[in-house]
Motif scaffolding. Structure first.
Motif, PDB file in Angstrom:
ATOM      1  N   VAL A   1      -9.859  -1.664  -5.890  1.00  0.00           N
ATOM      2  CA  VAL A   1      -8.436  -1.383  -5.699  1.00  0.00           C
ATOM      3  C   VAL A   1      -8.282  -0.720  -4.339  1.00  0.00           C
ATOM      4  O   VAL A   1      -8.635   0.451  -4.168  1.00  0.00           O
ATOM      5  CB  VAL A   1      -7.894  -0.484  -6.829  1.00  0.00           C
ATOM      6  N   LEU A   2      -7.751  -1.472  -3.358  1.00  0.00           N
ATOM      7  CA  LEU A   2      -7.567  -0.976  -1.996  1.00  0.00           C
ATOM      8  C   LEU A   2      -6.060  -0.906  -1.721  1.00  0.00           C
ATOM      9  O   LEU A   2      -5.477  -1.790  -1.076  1.00  0.00           O
ATOM     10  CB  LEU A   2      -8.280  -1.899  -0.997  1.00  0.00           C
ATOM     11  N   VAL A   3      -5.406   0.157  -2.204  1.00  0.00           N
ATOM     12  CA  VAL A   3      -3.956   0.310  -2.058  1.00  0.00           C
ATOM     13  C   VAL A   3      -3.639   1.761  -1.746  1.00  0.00           C
ATOM     14  O   VAL A   3      -4.496   2.647  -1.846  1.00  0.00           O
ATOM     15  CB  VAL A   3      -3.226  -0.128  -3.353  1.00  0.00           C
ATOM     16  N   ASP A   4      -2.363   1.985  -1.352  1.00  0.00           N
ATOM     17  CA  ASP A   4      -1.818   3.335  -1.159  1.00  0.00           C
ATOM     18  C   ASP A   4      -2.665   4.141  -0.179  1.00  0.00           C
ATOM     19  O   ASP A   4      -2.997   3.658   0.902  1.00  0.00           O
ATOM     20  CB  ASP A   4      -1.673   4.047  -2.508  1.00  0.00           C
TER      21      ASP A   4
ATOM     22  N   GLU B   1      -1.124  -6.998   5.187  1.00  0.00           N
ATOM     23  CA  GLU B   1      -1.235  -8.085   4.216  1.00  0.00           C
ATOM     24  C   GLU B   1      -2.542  -8.026   3.419  1.00  0.00           C
ATOM     25  O   GLU B   1      -2.679  -8.677   2.381  1.00  0.00           O
ATOM     26  CB  GLU B   1      -1.156  -9.448   4.923  1.00  0.00           C
ATOM     27  N   ASP B   2      -3.530  -7.220   3.904  1.00  0.00           N
ATOM     28  CA  ASP B   2      -4.826  -7.150   3.229  1.00  0.00           C
ATOM     29  C   ASP B   2      -4.858  -6.064   2.158  1.00  0.00           C
ATOM     30  O   ASP B   2      -5.907  -5.839   1.548  1.00  0.00           O
ATOM     31  CB  ASP B   2      -5.943  -6.878   4.245  1.00  0.00           C
ATOM     32  N   GLU B   3      -3.737  -5.418   1.918  1.00  0.00           N
ATOM     33  CA  GLU B   3      -3.707  -4.373   0.889  1.00  0.00           C
ATOM     34  C   GLU B   3      -3.603  -5.034  -0.485  1.00  0.00           C
ATOM     35  O   GLU B   3      -2.884  -6.006  -0.677  1.00  0.00           O
ATOM     36  CB  GLU B   3      -2.500  -3.456   1.118  1.00  0.00           C
ATOM     37  N   GLY B   4      -4.374  -4.513  -1.478  1.00  0.00           N
ATOM     38  CA  GLY B   4      -4.292  -5.061  -2.821  1.00  0.00           C
ATOM     39  C   GLY B   4      -5.586  -4.837  -3.590  1.00  0.00           C
ATOM     40  O   GLY B   4      -6.460  -4.058  -3.194  1.00  0.00           O
TER      41      GLY B   4
END
Length: 1423
Positions: free
Chosen positions: A1081-1084, A1060-1063
Motif C-alpha cells: 500500500v503506497l498511498v498518503d 499516477e503511481d500512487e496506489g
C-alpha cells in the motif's frame, strides 16, 4: 686388545750375554711401577722382550727365515752388552753376582704376588659366571607338587609335603590358620624339614588342635607363590565316633590372561608418534610377560621407544617414526601352553616434500669400514621418485662438536654407496643422504648414529693386564716398538670397493709399525709400464684406505704404497693386482607376473615372480591405483623381501591395479606390468561349523532335528547341509545324500529305545566345511508329555545399546493343549547360568523386545513355551550377543512425500551385494497387503509408501536386509502419527509460496524509485500477475517490471515517480500447486515521503554535476578549547573558487587544502564569533553553497561544547599558601564566563562566605581562604556546569597535607609581617650627584619601618659623623647630611644605612665634585 708378548721358559738355555741383557731389560721394565701398583702377569716366569727388538713370528717359529728384524735385535744386544760390561767393570764379578741374586729374589716375590692375583681374578670370574648362569635361569617361585589335603585319626602322625622351584632359590614360610610356623614353635609337635627341594611338615601325634588350613608361601625377588591344604582330624568317641564330614578347600587357579582387543594395520607419516596398544581379557599372571618385535627382531626400550606393560594392557610408543621403522610389529604373550601372538603391519609414509615434486628420503643408511679419515656409506633408494626420476644423491656429514652439516660430494652420486674421505681422527660424525631430481633436493634420510673415527687396529695393539685391588697395567705395541725408526713397507695392497668412477684401495700396516705417527704415500702406474707417480699428491693418507679417482675406463692400473714417519719413507710395497674401473651398476630387472588375490574387505594379497637374476636385489617396492585412473601411489616405503605381501587400507567394493619395482644399489628398476584389476572383497572359503543341534520332536522311530546356521558362511551363501548320526559305540554314518536346504530335518528308520548322536556339515560353492560339535545323545522314544516342546531358531533383530528384539519359531510339539504364550529369559555373560525372566506375563507372539540391557554387556537368551500344563522345554540358549549400537545404525523414518502420500523409509550404510534386498513385514511375521502399499528401492534406501493411509494400516512395521539380519529396524505406526501426517499431507497438496522478504521501497541517489520483494525460489513455470488499484499492469519504459523466478525476486523500477503511481500494488503468484499474493500500500503520507525523497535526491544529483560540497559547513571544539569550522568540496577543476563569508563579509583566514578540505580556526571564542557563516564554491559549470547559522541556540550549543572542553581541561586541584591564607586553584586552557562554577567545603557552598574570595582569570580558577584554622580542614570541591553536565575537581585538605599547608601559611605570614615592618629607604637620594667645588651639599633621606629604624651615613663604607665640614641632622624617619664648602676630596660614594629588628637596607649615591669651568657628568644630577 691383547698385546703380542714374547716369553721364553729358561734363561739357562741362552748365553750369559743374552741372559744378562734380558734381565736388565726386565729390570728396567719393572722400575716403571711400584710393588703396590703392579698387576698380575706372566713376567715372573718369563722376561719380556720388547716387540721392536724381535718379531713374534721369529720367536715363535725359530725356523722362520730372519730378515732385518733379527739384525736389529743382534745389533741392539751387542751394544747393550758392551755398555753394560763397561758399566760393571769397576764393580767386578762380585757385584754382578749380587745383582743377579737380587733379580732372582725379585722374580720369586713377583711369582708369589702374581699367583695370588691370578687366584683372586679366577674367583671373580667364577662368581660372575655363576651369577650369569643364575640370571639366565631366573624363574619365579612355583610349586610343581602342591600341598595335598589329609584326613587322619587322632593320635596318628602325618606328613605334609610340597616341592618348590625357582631361581634365585625362594624362601619358604609355613602357616597354620594364618599364623606362621617356625622350627622353634612347639618342636615336640612340629618338625620342619627341607631336603632336595622338598619341604615337609611332620606332626608327630595329631590332636584336635592340629586340624585346620596349612599354607606354604614361597618368596623371591621375582615374586611369590602359595599352596594350601586342609588337615582333618577324626575322633573315637563311643557311639558318636565317625568321620567328620568336611569340605576340602582347593585353591582356585587364577584365570590366564589372553589377548582382548588388539591393534590393526596402522598408517603413519614420518615424524609422527606411533602408538600400538592391546588389552587382555584378565590381569597378567606373575609368570606372564609381554615382548614386542619388529620384523622378527625383539625391541628394547630407548629414549624414543617406550614399552609399557600393565595388568590389563600393553602398549608401545615410538616418537618420531622413520621409514626404517616400517614393518610387521608383533606382540607376544607368554601362556601356560607356550606363546600367543598378534601382529600387524605398520606403514610409514614420506613426510611432506621439501620442494614440490621432490623425491622421498633414502633409508637404511649404514656406515662401515671406519678408519681415521675414511668411512664407507651404503643406503637404499626411496620408493617415491617424485615428479621426476632420481638423478643421484647428496651425501652430508656433521661434526658432532660443531653441529654443522657439510656436503661430502660436489656432484650427485648415482649408486647407493659412497666412500667418504677427509675425516678428522678421533671425531664423532653423523651422516645423512638426500635424493635429487629435476624438481630439487628431497628430504634427508634419518641420520646415522654417531660414528667415532679411529684406527681399527688400535685394540689389537693394546693389552690390559688386571692385578689386585682393581688396578690395571696397559701394554701397547707403541711402547714395545720404540726402537723402530724408518718404517717397513705395507703389505697386501688390494681393491676393497670399486665403481665406475673410483676404486678404494686397502692394505695392511707394516709389522712392527713403530710408535711414531704413520702416514702413507700411494703410487700408481699403468699396468706393465712400471712408471710410478704419486696418486696421493694433495692428500694426507692417515689410514690404510685410499680412494683412487680420475682413472680412465678400460685401462688397467697397478698401485703400491709406502709408509712414512718422521724418520723417513719406507720401501714400496708389492704392487697390487691390475685394477680397472667397474662397469656402472645398473638397476635390477623388474619383477614379473604381479597377481592380486582377494583377502579381506579391506586388503589384497599380492604375489609376484622375482626377476631371473636376483643378484643385488635388496627388496621390492609396491604401488597401487584405482583401476583406470593411473594414479599410482606407494604402498610400502621400506623394501619388502620375498614375493608375497598383504596390502591393507583399501576401500571395499573398489577395483585396484598393482605394480612392483625391484630395489638395488644401482637404483630402482622399471615398473613391472600392472596386475589385472581386482575387486576388494573378502575371499570365499568353506563355511564354518553349524551349532546347537536340538531335538524338536520324536515319534518313536523318527526324530525331527534343528540346528543353528554357521556364524561365517565363507563369503558365499550356504547351499545345503549334510547330517551324520551314530548310536552309542558305533561309527558315524550319513543320514542324507542330497544336501538339506532347510535347517529342519526328520531322521527316519530309527530304533526305539536307542540313543542317537548327530553332527552337521554346512556346504557352499567352495565345498563342505568342518562338522559341528556332536549333539548330546537323544533317546528315541515317543513324546507324550503334556507340556510343549522347545522353541527353536532363536535369532536377533534391532540390537541396540539398551534393547534388542528376539525372534523364534514355535515348538513343533505343542503338548496336549494349545500354546498360550512364551516366556523369555536372559543371562549376563557368555557362560553364566544366572537366568532372569524378561517378561512376567507370557507373550502370545513369537518375538519380544527385551529392554533394560546394559550397553557393552554380553547376553544369552532362551525361550519357554507355556500351555495349560505349564512351562515346556526350554530352547537351547542363543548365541552370545553384545548390547551395543553399531556405528552407522539408522532407524525407520516416516513422513509425507511431495505428492502427499505417507511413507516409511529405511537407509543403510552397509554395502549391498547382488541379490540383497529389503524385506518389509508387519509385526515381524505378517506380510503387508500389496494393494495398500507400494515398495521402491533406490540404492541403499527402501521406501514403503501407503496408497491411502487409514486406521487399518496402523501397527508395527519392520524391515531387514535379506542377507544381513544385523541391518534391521522397526517403527510403530500410531493414530497420533496418522493424524499428524494427514495434516502435513494436506499442506503439501495445498502449498503456499513462502515469502522471504516483504515489499520494500528504495530511493536511489539519482531519484529513481525501486519497489521489490522476494519469495522462495520458483520454477520456470511460475506465473505472475501484478495488480495496481484493481487493474493489471505490465512493464513500460517509465515503469519496468523484472521477475527472476530462480531467486524469487520481483522488482518495479520507476525512472521518475509521479502522482499516477500512487496506489496498492498486489503480486499474485502461482507455481504448480503453490500460490500466494502479496500487497504493498503506497498511498498518503508514505507516498508523499517517497515522492519528496525522490525529488530531493534528483535535485541533489543534478547539483553534484558541478563543484559541490561533499561535507557541508560544520563546527567542532577541540580538546584545546579551539573552534574549528570545516567543509569539504569535490568535483573541482582549476577554475573552481571557494569563498567563506561571515554576515556577508569575506573571511581571509580560511585555509583550503588540495583535497578540497577547507578549515577556519578560531583559537579563542567570544560573542563576536556569533553570526551567519556561508561558503560558496563555483566555476563555469555552476556553484554550490553551504550555510551555518551560529546564532541563538546553535551559538549556545557551541558555548556549551566550549564550556565542556574547558571544564575537561581543568587540572587537578592544587593549593598555594599565601600570607593571607590558602589559595585553592585549577588551571585550564582558558575560562569562559558561560561556565558556571561554585566552590564547596564539606557539601557546603563557601564561595559566598566572608572569609573566602573566589576569582578567575583566562587560564585559572581559584578561591582564597583567609586566616585558615583547624576548622578549615576537610574536602574541597569545585563544581563546573557547562549547561548540561557537571564536572568536579576535588582536594582532601586534611591530615599531613593540611598540617604542611598551615605551617607554610604561618611562615609566609611571618615573612609578610617582617617585610611590612622592616627598615627601608623610601625616598631621597639619586644615584649620582654633581656639585661645583666650594659649594655646600645637602643630602636628605626618608625611611620607614616599625619600630623606627636607626639611620647611619657612610662614605666609602666608613661611617660619617658630625665634624669639620660634615653635619648630620636626624628627625623621626628622616636624616640630612650637609657638607659645607665641598672640595675634591669629598668626592666618593655616600650611603645611607637604615636598620631595625626586622631588617636593614642600604642606598648608595655617588658624589662627583667638578671645578669651575668644567661640565658635570651627563648622567649626574647637578646641584
Amino acid at each position: 686388545m691383547a698385546s703380542k708378548v714374547v716369553m721364553y721358559r729358561s734363561a739357562e738355555e741362552q748365553t750369559h750375554a743374552m741372559a744378562q741383557s734380558m734381565q736388565l731389560s726386565s729390570q728396567i721394565k719393572k722400575r716403571t711401577f711400584t710393588s703396590g701398583d703392579e698387576e698380575a702377569s706372566y713376567s715372573e716366569y718369563y722376561p719380556i722382550i720388547p716387540g721392536d727388538v724381535m718379531s713374534v713370528k721369529e720367536l715363535l717359529a725359530p725356523k722362520f727365515p730372519r730378515h732385518r728384524t733379527w739384525e736389529v735385535l743382534k745389533e741392539t744386544m751387542e751394544n747393550d752388552e758392551v755398555h753394560e760390561r763397561d758399566q760393571w767393570t769397576m764393580f767386578g764379578n762380585e757385584a754382578e753376582s749380587i745383582e743377579i741374586d737380587v733379580l732372582r729374589n725379585q722374580q720369586m716375590a713377583r711369582t708369589r704376588l702374581d699367583r695370588m692375583a691370578l687366584r683372586q681374578e679366577l674367583k671373580k670370574k667364577q662368581s660372575a659366571h655363576m651369577k650369569y648362569l643364575e640370571d639366565l635361569s631366573a624363574k619365579g617361585p612355583d610349586f610343581p607338587i602342591p600341598l595335598r589335603p589329609h584326613t587322619v585319626w587322632e593320635g596318628m602322625a602325618v606328613k605334609l609335603s610340597c616341592t618348590v622351584q625357582g631361581c634365585p632359590e625362594p624362601t619358604l614360610t609355613w602357616y597354620k590358620d594364618g599364623i606362621p610356623l617356625s622350627k622353634t614353635s612347639q618342636p615336640w609337635r612340629y618338625n620342619l624339614v627341607k631336603t632336595f627341594g622338598i619341604s615337609s611338615l611332620h606332626i608327630r601325634r595329631c590332636c584336635a588342635e592340629d586340624a585346620g588350613e596349612y599354607k606354604v608361601v614361597a618368596k623371591s625377588s621375582l615374586g611369590e607363590a602359595t599352596t594350601f591344604a586342609t588337615l582333618h582330624i577324626n575322633r573315637y568317641e563311643g557311639p558318636e565316633a565317625g568321620l567328620e564330614v568336611t569340605r576340602t578347600i582347593t585353591p582356585v587357579l587364577p584365570q590366564e590372561a589372553q589377548f582382548g582387543s588388539t591393534f590393526n594395520p596402522t598408517f603413519m607419516k614420518e615424524g609422527e608418534t606411533l602408538t600400538l596398544r592391546c588389552t587382555f581379557t584378565d590381569p597378567l599372571l606373575p609368570t606372564q610377560d609381554v615382548t614386542w618385535f619388529r620384523d622378527g627382531v625383539q625391541l628394547r626400550s630407548s629414549s624414543r621407544l617406550e614399552m609399557q606393560t600393565k595388568l590389563t594392557s600393553a602398549s608401545l610408543s615410538l616418537k618420531g617414526v622413520h621409514k626404517e621403522h616400517e614393518g610387521v610389529y608383533k606382540v607376544r604373550l607368554r601362556t601356560w601352553e607356550g606363546f600367543t601372538e598378534h601382529s600387524a603391519y605398520v606403514y610409514v609414509k614420506d613426510a611432506v616434500a621439501v620442494v614440490v615434486g621432490g623425491p622421498g628420503s633414502p633409508l637404511h643408511l649404514e656406515v662401515s669400514d671406519v678408519n681415521r679419515d675414511y668411512a664407507f656409506l651404503r643406503w637404499q633408494p626411496p620408493s617415491a621418485d617424485g615428479a621426476f626420476s632420481v638423478q643421484g644423491y647428496i651425501i652430508e656429514r656433521c661434526n658432532i662438536g660443531t653441529g654443522k652439516w657439510e656436503r661430502c660430494n660436489e656432484t650427485p652420486q648415482k649408486p647407493c654407496y659412497y666412500p667418504v674421505t677427509g675425516l678428522s681422527d678421533s671425531t664423532l660424525y653423523q651422516f645423512r643422504v638426500s635424493a635429487v631430481n629435476k624438481a630439487g633436493v628431497g628430504r634427508p634420510s634419518k641420520p646415522t648414529e654417531p660414528i667415532l673415527t679411529s684406527d681399527p687396529n688400535e685394540p689389537s695393539r693394546t693389552m690390559v693386564v688386571k692385578v689386585d685391588r682393581g688396578r690395571e697395567i696397559i701394554i701397547t705395541k707403541d711402547e714395545l716398538e720404540s726402537q723402530v725408526r724408518v718404517p717397513f713397507p705395507p703389505t697386501g695392497v688390494c681393491v676393497c670397493e670399486q665403481s665406475d668412477t673410483y676404486a678404494v684401495l686397502s692394505w695392511t700396516e707394516p709389522e712392527p709399525r713403530g710408535r711414531e705417527l704413520l702416514t702413507f704415500n700411494v703410487e700408481q702406474s699403468i699396468a706393465g709400464q712400471n712408471r710410478w707417480h704419486l696418486a696421493s699428491l694433495d692428500v694426507v693418507v692417515s689410514s690404510p684406505r685410499f680412494v683412487a679417482v680420475d682413472l680412465q675406463k678400460d685401462v688397467a692400473y697397478e698401485f703400491r704404497v709406502r709408509s712414512v714417519n718422521k724418520y723417513g719413507v719406507s720401501d714400496p710395497s708389492e704392487p697390487s693386482a691390475p685394477v680397472t674401473l667397474a662397469k656402472a651398476e645398473a638397476p635390477p630387472a623388474p619383477p614379473r607376473g604381479v597377481q592380486a588375490t582377494r583377502d579381506t574387505d579391506s586388503s589384497v594379497l599380492l604375489q609376484w615372480a622375482e626377476p631371473k637374476d636376483t643378484q643385488g636385489v635388496l627388496g621390492y617396492y609396491l604401488y597401487y591405483s584405482e583401476a583406470g585412473k593411473s594414479d599410482w601411489r606407494t604402498i610400502n616405503n621400506k623394501p619388502v623381501n620375498g614375493n608375497r605381501f598383504t596390502v591393507h587400507g583399501l576401500m571395499h567394493g573398489k577395483q585396484y591395479e598393482f605394480l612392483a619395482k625391484s630395489v638395488g644399489r644401482g637404483g630402482n628398476s622399471l615398473y613391472s606390468e600392472a596386475s589385472e584389476p581386482i575387486l576388494v572383497k573378502a575371499a570365499i572359503y568353506v563355511p564354518g561349523s553349524p551349532s546347537a543341534i536340538a531335538l524338536l520332536h520324536c515319534s518313536g522311530s523318527e526324530m525331527l532335528l534343528n540346528w543353528r546356521a554357521p556364524g561365517y558362511n565363507g563369503g558365499s551363501p550356504v547351499i545345503g547341509y549334510y547330517l551324520d548320526s551314530r548310536s552309542k559305540a558305533r561309527t558315524w554314518r550319513e543320514v542324507n545324500v542330497k544336501p538339506i536346504k532347510e535347517r529342519l530335518y526328520k531322521v527316519c528308520n530309527l530304533e526305539e529305545g536307542q540313543y542317537y548322536q548327530f553332527h552337521v556339515f554346512a556346504a557352499n560353492v567352495v565345498g563342505i566345511g568342518k562338522p559341528s560339535q556332536p549333539s548330546e545323545f537323544f533317546l528315541c522314544e515317543e513324546w507324550t508329555m503334556p507340556e510343549p516342546g522347545c522353541p527353536y531358531d532363536l535369532f536377533f533383530r534391532e540390537v541396540r545399546s539398551s534393547s534388542l528384539v528376539l525372534m523364534w519359531s514355535q515348538p513343533v510339539y505343542t503338548g496336549q493343549s494349545e500354546i498360550s504364550g512364551y516366556l523369555v529369559q536372559y543371562s549376563e555373560g557368555e557362560e553364566s547360568e544366572d537366568w532372569q525372566t524378561a517378561n512376567e506375563d507370557p507373550t502370545p507372539d513369537t518375538h519380544l523386545k527385551v529392554t533394560g540391557l546394559k550397553a557393552g554387556y554380553t547376553y544369552r537368551l532362551r525361550v519357554f513355551a507355556v500351555n495349560e500344563a505349564g512351562e515346556g522345554m526350554e530352547s537351547l540358549p542363543s548365541e552370545p550377543v553384545t548390547a551395543l549400537t553399531q556405528p552407522g545404525t539408522t532407524e525407520v523414518e516416516i513422513g509425507v512425500d511431495y505428492d502427499g502420500f505417507i511413507f516409511m523409509a529405511f537407509e543403510t550404510c552397509e554395502e549391498m551385494g547382488k541379490g540383497s534386498q529389503f524385506v518389509w513385514s508387519k509385526n515381524y511375521r505378517e506380510a503387508i497387503d500389496a494393494g495398500r502399499v507400494r515398495l521402491e528401492t533406490k540404492g541403499n534406501r527402501s521406501i514403503l509408501t501407503f496408497n491411502d493411509a487409514t486406521e487399518e494400516d496402523l501397527g508395527l512395521y519392520t524391515v531387514v536386509l535379506s542377507d544381513n539380519d544385523e541391518v534391521s529396524s522397526s517403527y510403530e505406526f500410531t493414530a497420533e502419527d496418522l493424524e499428524r501426517l494427514k495434516e502435513l499431507s494436506w499442506h503439501i497438496l495445498h502449498p503456499l509460496i513462502q515469502l522471504k522478504t516483504g515489499w520494500t521501497v528504495e530511493v536511489s541517489e539519482q531519484g529513481n524509485v525501486r519497489l521489490w520483494m522476494q519469495t522462495e525460489p520458483l520454477s520456470n513455470a511460475a506465473e505472475l500477475h501484478l495488480i495496481l488499484n484493481d487493474r493489471e499492469i505490465s512493464s513500460t519504459p517509465a515503469r519496468k517490471i523484472n521477475f527472476d523466478k530462480a531467486s524469487g525476486l520481483l522488482e518495479i523500477l520507476f525512472d521518475q515517480l509521479t502522482r499516477e503511481d500512487e496506489g496498492s500494488y498486489t503480486a499474485q503468484l502461482r507455481d504448480g500447486r503453490a500460490k500466494n499474493q502479496f500487497t504493498l500500500v503506497l498511498v498518503d503520507e508514505k507516498f508523499r515521503q517517497t515522492l519528496a525523497k525522490s525529488q530531493a535526491n534528483r535535485r541533489d544529483w543534478k547539483r553534484k554535476a558541478g563543484p559541490h560540497f561533499e561535507q557541508f559547513l560544520s563546527w567542532v571544539v577541540t580538546p584545546d578549547c579551539e573552534l574549528i569550522m570545516t567543509c569539504k568540496v569535490t568535483n573541482l577543476n582549476k577554475d573552481s573558487v571557494l569563498v567563506w563569508y561571515k554576515d556577508g563579509v569575506e573571511l581571509k583566514q580560511v585555509v583550503t587544502e588540495a583535497s578540497g578540505l577547507s578549515t577556519l580556526l578560531i583559537p579563542q571564542v567570544t560573542k563576536g564569533e556569533a553570526g551567519l557563516y556561508r561558503a560558496v564554491v563555483s566555476d563555469s559549470r555552476g556553484e554550490d553553497d553551504s550555510e551555518l547559522e551560529l546564532l541563538n541556540e546553535e551559538f549556545d550549543r557551541l558555548m556549551q561544547h566550549l564550556s565542556r572542553a574547558c571544564a575537561l581541561s581543568a587540572s587537578p586541584m592544587r593549593i598555594q599558601c599565601t600570607a593571607e591564607g590558602f589559595k585553592l586553584y585549577c588551571s585550564m586552557k582558558y575560562y569562559l564566563s558561560y561556565l558556571k562554577t561554585s566552590w564547596h567545603f564539606k557539601e557546603r557552598r563557601i564561595d559566598l562566605d566572608e572569609r573566602t574570595k573566589p576569582g578567575c582569570s583566562m587560564l585559572k580558577l581559584w578561591i582564597e581562604i583567609k586566616n585558615p584554622t583547624e576548622a578549615d580542614k576537610g574536602k574541597y570541591t569545585l563544581e563546573m556546569h557547562d549547561g548540561i553536565d557537571k564536572h568536579t575537581r576535588q582536594m582532601d585538605l586534611s591530615g599531613q597535607a593540611f598540617a604542611d599547608a598551615l605551617l607554610e601559611y604561618q611562615r609566609l605570614k611571618q615573612v609578610a609581617v617582617a617585610e611590612r615592618n622592616r627598615a627601608r629607604v623610601t625616598k631621597g637620594l639619586p644615584d649620582v650627584v654633581a656639585i661645583m667645588e666650594e659649594k655646600s651639599l645637602c643630602l636628605t633621606c626618608f625611611c620607614d619601618g616599625e619600630p623606627t629604624p636607626e639611620m647611619f651615613w657612610l662614605k666609602n663604607d666608613r661611617e660619617v659623623t658630625t665634624r669639620d665640614q660634615y653635619h648630620i641632622a636626624k628627625e623621626p624617619k628622616c636624616t640630612t647630611l650637609t657638607i659645607n664648602t665641598v672640595a675634591m676630596e669629598d668626592s666618593g660614594t655616600y650611603s645611607i644605612f637604615v636598620r631595625n629588628q626586622y631588617g636593614s637596607e642600604t642606598v648608595n649615591v655617588t658624589v662627583s665634585i667638578y671645578r669651575h669651568g668644567d661640565k658635570p657628568p651627563p648622567e649626574a644630577v647637578e646641584l
